[in-house]
Design an enzyme around this catalytic site. Structure first.
Site, PDB file in Angstrom:
ATOM      1  N   GLY A 164     -59.061 -44.277 -37.299  1.00 25.41           N
ATOM      2  CA  GLY A 164     -60.246 -45.082 -37.056  1.00 25.41           C
ATOM      3  C   GLY A 164     -59.993 -46.338 -36.251  1.00 25.41           C
ATOM      4  O   GLY A 164     -60.781 -47.275 -36.294  1.00 25.41           O
ATOM      5  N   ARG A 292     -58.573 -31.970 -40.515  1.00 25.02           N
ATOM      6  CA  ARG A 292     -59.920 -31.912 -41.105  1.00 25.02           C
ATOM      7  C   ARG A 292     -60.913 -31.522 -40.025  1.00 25.02           C
ATOM      8  O   ARG A 292     -60.553 -31.406 -38.856  1.00 25.02           O
ATOM      9  CB  ARG A 292     -60.300 -33.296 -41.659  1.00 25.02           C
ATOM     10  CG  ARG A 292     -60.178 -34.397 -40.603  1.00 25.02           C
ATOM     11  CD  ARG A 292     -60.699 -35.732 -41.074  1.00 25.02           C
ATOM     12  NE  ARG A 292     -60.328 -36.824 -40.198  1.00 25.02           N
ATOM     13  CZ  ARG A 292     -60.891 -37.132 -39.046  1.00 25.02           C
ATOM     14  NH1 ARG A 292     -61.884 -36.379 -38.583  1.00 25.02           N
ATOM     15  NH2 ARG A 292     -60.492 -38.164 -38.331  1.00 25.02           N
TER      16      ARG A 292
END
Length: 447
Positions: A164, A292
């Site tokens: 992030g 993911r």
């Protein structure tokens, strides 16, 4: 097939997973914090269980409560979505110990790829091209100075457990190195509970290209083309497209095969993404692997016709991939704009609050993944992304025109959003030419 799946997430990705489960005839269990009591995913699921207060650490990151909700509801599997516990190897291991299927790769694979410095080492041994940098974590100022001098400035300080855009610093001279190193360690310690740092050569103004992969439990791994994720602000993606404008057929095959090699090196199973930096000379380097489903997965679905969430579930249940590399065809072009509740004029400050009016664009080949509705109160505790606007066109030009039209139709009142800013980005000459890179926003917009 599973009869019931618990979704350990919130917002649009929880809604997205519920939709596919419903199509597959699978019952769903939503979990929610006290702040999300009226959230859309709680209304759409067959069951909903409160797992704690608003703070993520007490709810969406509360492993004990999530496991308890799974057992009590009778769900056989957990889909973690993205963020929160999706790349937490300890959580995946606990699921395994509790005889609950974790819809994602195995715990060992998550752990190997979750630590970025460890991932670099594994990829290097597998013959995957990596960015020049430290071979292991940096443990002292002396080691930091020595590695930086060896690879040359500018360098990028990165948190091993990062994500992030946090725990990252770009350093252009030795004068700033130690201070930036200490700041990155402190940020990483707070964000991830792990202040391990490594060093890479900073690639100036690269393209950020990622390859979507799928692998089953029988050693079959395929790649589904690339996504250009270069439109970023402070290492946060804002807009993605597939396929990449500058990616030739030869380069696509080369990067795809390299991504498969990377995945095979860790015996990867389920959906994942191998991320590369592409320099101006056409050289590409492994950056990291996301174990993911990605926020931007819809653009890949649009150009391949493959439901990635459905494939995740089927793989986790133990099914073989139903297609080979030769079966995957790239058709047309797709663009995704992330719609965030934020005030662009005030430095992209989050803008929580009540949505008083909402009109969602539609028409041919327009898709909106969202969990908001008119009257919905956006809570201040979570990520500011409230929708993803995805369009498809027979070619890139049509996709751009369609996205402009769709952005022009999108109305959200009551909170600030970045819709107008997205329109600026998609209308810029550099985006239209496809020559934009990761530094484009920083160079051209002074927000």
């Amino acid at each position: 097939m599973f009869s019931k799946i618990l979704i350990a997430n919130r917002g649009e990705i929880a809604v997205r997973i519920i939709r596919t489960c419903r199509e597959m005839g699978i019952e769903t269990v939503a979990v929610y914090s006290e702040a999300d009591r009226d959230a859309l995913h709680t209304q759409m699921a067959d069951e909903a269980v409160c797992i704690g207060p608003a703070a993520p650490g007490e709810s969406y990151l509360n492993v004990q409560n999530i496991i308890s909700a799974t057992v009590l509801s009778g769900a056989e599997a957990i889909h973690p979505g993205f963020g929160f516990l999706s790349e937490n190897s300890k959580f995946a291991k606990i699921c395994e110990e509790c005889n609950i299927t974790f819809i994602g790769p195995g715990a060992e694979c998550i752990e190997n790829m979750g630590n970025k410095s460890n991932a670099r080492s594994i990829m290097s041994k597998a013959g995957v091209s990596i960015i020049p940098g430290s071979k292991k974590a940096i443990n002292s100022n002396e080691e930091l100075l020595e590695v930086a001098r060896n690879i040359g400035y500018p360098v990028m300080i990165k948190a091993s457990a990062g994500g992030g855009g946090r725990g990252i610093r770009i350093v252009r001279s030795e004068d700033d190195l130690i201070r930036s190193y200490e700041n990155a360690k402190a940020e990483a310690r707070i964000a991830f509970g792990d202040d391990t740092i490594y060093l890479e050569k900073f690639i100036e103004s690269p393209k950020h290209i990622e390859i979507q992969i799928l692998g089953d439990n029988f050693g079959n791994i395929v790649y589904l083309g690339e996504r250009d994720c270069s439109m970023q602000r402070r290492n946060q993606k804002l807009l993605e497209e597939a396929p990449g404008k500058v990616i030739t057929d030869e380069l696509r095959i080369s990067m795809g095969e390299m991504a498969v090699r990377a995945a095979k090196a860790v015996r990867y199973n389920n959906a994942g993404t191998v991320e590369f930096l592409l320099d101006k000379d056409g050289n590409y380097y492994f950056m990291e692997m996301n174990t993911r489903i990605q926020v931007e997965h819809p653009v890949t679905e649009m150009i391949t016709g493959i439901d990635l969430i459905k494939e995740q579930i089927k793989i986790a249940f133990g099914e073989k991939l139903s297609f080979s590399q030769q079966d995957i065809k790239i058709n047309g072009h797709s663009i995704e704009c992330r719609i965030n509740a934020e005030n662009v004029e005030r430095g992209f400050m989050p803008s929580p609050g009540k949505i008083t009016e909402l009109y969602v664009p539609g028409g041919p080949n327009v898709r909106v993944d969202s969990a908001v509705y008119s009257g919905y109160n956006i809570p201040p505790y979570y990520d500011s992304m409230i929708a993803k606007l995805i369009v498809y066109g027979k070619d890139r030009e049509e996709a751009i025109c369609r996205m402009r039209r769709a952005l022009g139709e999108f109305i959200i009142e009551g909170v600030n959003t970045n819709i107008d800013f997205q329109f600026e980005l998609i209308s810029s000459d550099e985006f239209i030419r496809g020559t934009y890179d990761t530094a484009f926003i920083e160079k051209n917009f002074k927000y």
